[in-house]
Motif scaffolding. Structure first.
Motif, PDB file in Angstrom:
ATOM      1  N   GLN A   1      -8.660  11.744  -2.847  1.00 46.29           N
ATOM      2  CA  GLN A   1      -8.164  11.099  -1.635  1.00 46.29           C
ATOM      3  C   GLN A   1      -7.825  12.151  -0.576  1.00 46.29           C
ATOM      4  O   GLN A   1      -8.153  11.995   0.609  1.00 46.29           O
TER       5      GLN A   1
ATOM      6  N   GLU B   1       0.811  -1.222   0.000  1.00 42.72           N
ATOM      7  CA  GLU B   1       0.000   0.000   0.000  1.00 42.72           C
ATOM      8  C   GLU B   1       0.841   1.267   0.000  1.00 42.72           C
ATOM      9  O   GLU B   1       0.511   2.243  -0.664  1.00 42.72           O
TER      10      GLU B   1
ATOM     11  N   ARG C   1      -1.962   4.944   1.576  1.00 42.23           N
ATOM     12  CA  ARG C   1      -2.450   4.233   0.391  1.00 42.23           C
ATOM     13  C   ARG C   1      -2.053   5.038  -0.849  1.00 42.23           C
ATOM     14  O   ARG C   1      -2.880   5.538  -1.594  1.00 42.23           O
TER      15      ARG C   1
ATOM     16  N   ARG D   1     -10.713  -2.248  -6.671  1.00 45.93           N
ATOM     17  CA  ARG D   1     -12.126  -1.890  -6.815  1.00 45.93           C
ATOM     18  C   ARG D   1     -12.432  -1.508  -8.260  1.00 45.93           C
ATOM     19  O   ARG D   1     -12.798  -0.378  -8.562  1.00 45.93           O
TER      20      ARG D   1
ATOM     21  N   THR E   1     -15.073   4.600  -7.323  1.00 50.71           N
ATOM     22  CA  THR E   1     -14.459   5.365  -6.257  1.00 50.71           C
ATOM     23  C   THR E   1     -15.379   6.489  -5.810  1.00 50.71           C
ATOM     24  O   THR E   1     -16.308   6.232  -5.078  1.00 50.71           O
TER      25      THR E   1
ATOM     26  N   TYR F   1      -9.107  -2.562  -1.337  1.00 45.24           N
ATOM     27  CA  TYR F   1      -8.922  -1.144  -1.638  1.00 45.24           C
ATOM     28  C   TYR F   1      -8.219  -0.932  -2.977  1.00 45.24           C
ATOM     29  O   TYR F   1      -8.573  -0.031  -3.740  1.00 45.24           O
TER      30      TYR F   1
END
Length: 281
Positions: A245, A42, A274, A108, A126, A105
């Motif tokens: 994000q 990540e 992430r 997706r 998202t 995560y």
């Protein structure tokens, strides 16, 4: 230069009481199923934070779909319960969707491609309205005298680069499909394993089988789901994705949102680390 058409959705995720309710339509029947284990790091600055997901490549008569196994299960539940009591349907689908969203995560998305063509459509759930962009296909360099056995298949090696990463792939002529995990395709046989040279993203085949039961490939009917599309340049999309994000962090700074300080810090740090998507941006 050949191009890949990528279609991306930046759709608000199901976080609280909303149910996962797209309109799904069957587009093909699954003939073969390849399951991959996907291991990823990540945080680009630390090997301490890793994750994994099982991903499936559904191969039909005309089309292929690549998605998280949990996503495919969620879609099947949604369709199977569409004629049942709405409360039962929404509860079951929502639970499956939330579990899927929490556990994958970095996975997706759903990727669709024609069985014998290199063009693909890429859908990623998202946060915002749907976008699409075009992207060039993969250029492969074949490595001589590189035969090895992986997952029980005799494999050959090829190299490529993609969005800031260099990848090593192993493919087998024993499975004559020019497909693989994620967006990777275009080799003379199925990709059995592929990894970037830093081993931060690794896909490896765990099983391949002929499907002898009824199984359908589903896609979202965007018109019936009332989902608009907006064209965007690829680089702009990745910047937008990162900004979204960071916007999430701004939401936590809203004084009207009451969160435990320790929990707030935990969630904020998770969002920041992430940062190591397979598509570098």
């Amino acid at each position: 230069m050949k191009k890949i058409t990528i279609l991306l959705s930046l759709m608000l995720p199901v976080l609280l009481n909303a149910a996962y309710k797209p309109t799904l339509s069957p587009v093909d029947t699954v003939q073969y199923l390849a399951t991959y284990k996907y291991d990823y790091q990540e945080d680009s600055t630390s090997a301490l934070y890793k994750g994994n997901a099982y991903m499936c490549l559904q191969i039909g008569n005309r089309l292929c779909r690549f998605a998280a196994r949990s996503r495919i299960t969620t879609d099947s539940i949604h369709v199977a319960l569409k004629n049942t009591d709405s409360n039962l349907r929404n509860s079951s689908v929502q639970k499956a969707f939330v579990n899927d969203f929490a556990s994958t995560y970095f996975a997706r998305y759903s990727i669709f491609s024609g069985l014998n063509v290199k063009s693909i459509d890429f859908y990623e759930g998202t946060y915002k309205p749907y976008h699409f962009y075009e992207e060039t296909c993969f250029n492969w360099n074949f490595v001589a005298d590189s035969d090895t056995t992986i997952a029980g298949y005799l494999c050959k090696k090829a190299l490529t680069s993609y969005r800031g990463r260099n990848f090593e792939a192993w493919y087998t002529l024993e499975i004559p499909f020019s497909k693989g995990p994620f967006k990777f395709n275009g080799l003379p046989g199925l990709i059995v394993k592929i990894k970037d040279t830093k081993e931060e993203h690794v896909f490896e085949l765990s099983s391949f089988k002929k499907v002898n039961y009824e199984s359908l490939i589903y896609t979202v009917d965007y018109k019936k789901s009332n989902l608009p599309l907006t064209e965007i340049e690829a680089d702009d999309y990745f910047k937008l994705k990162r900004n979204i994000q960071l916007e999430r962090l701004g939401i936590f700074g809203n004084p009207d949102i009451k969160l435990d300080p320790e929990k707030l810090d935990e969630v904020s740090q998770k969002i920041l680390r992430r940062n190591n998507q397979i598509d570098k941006y």
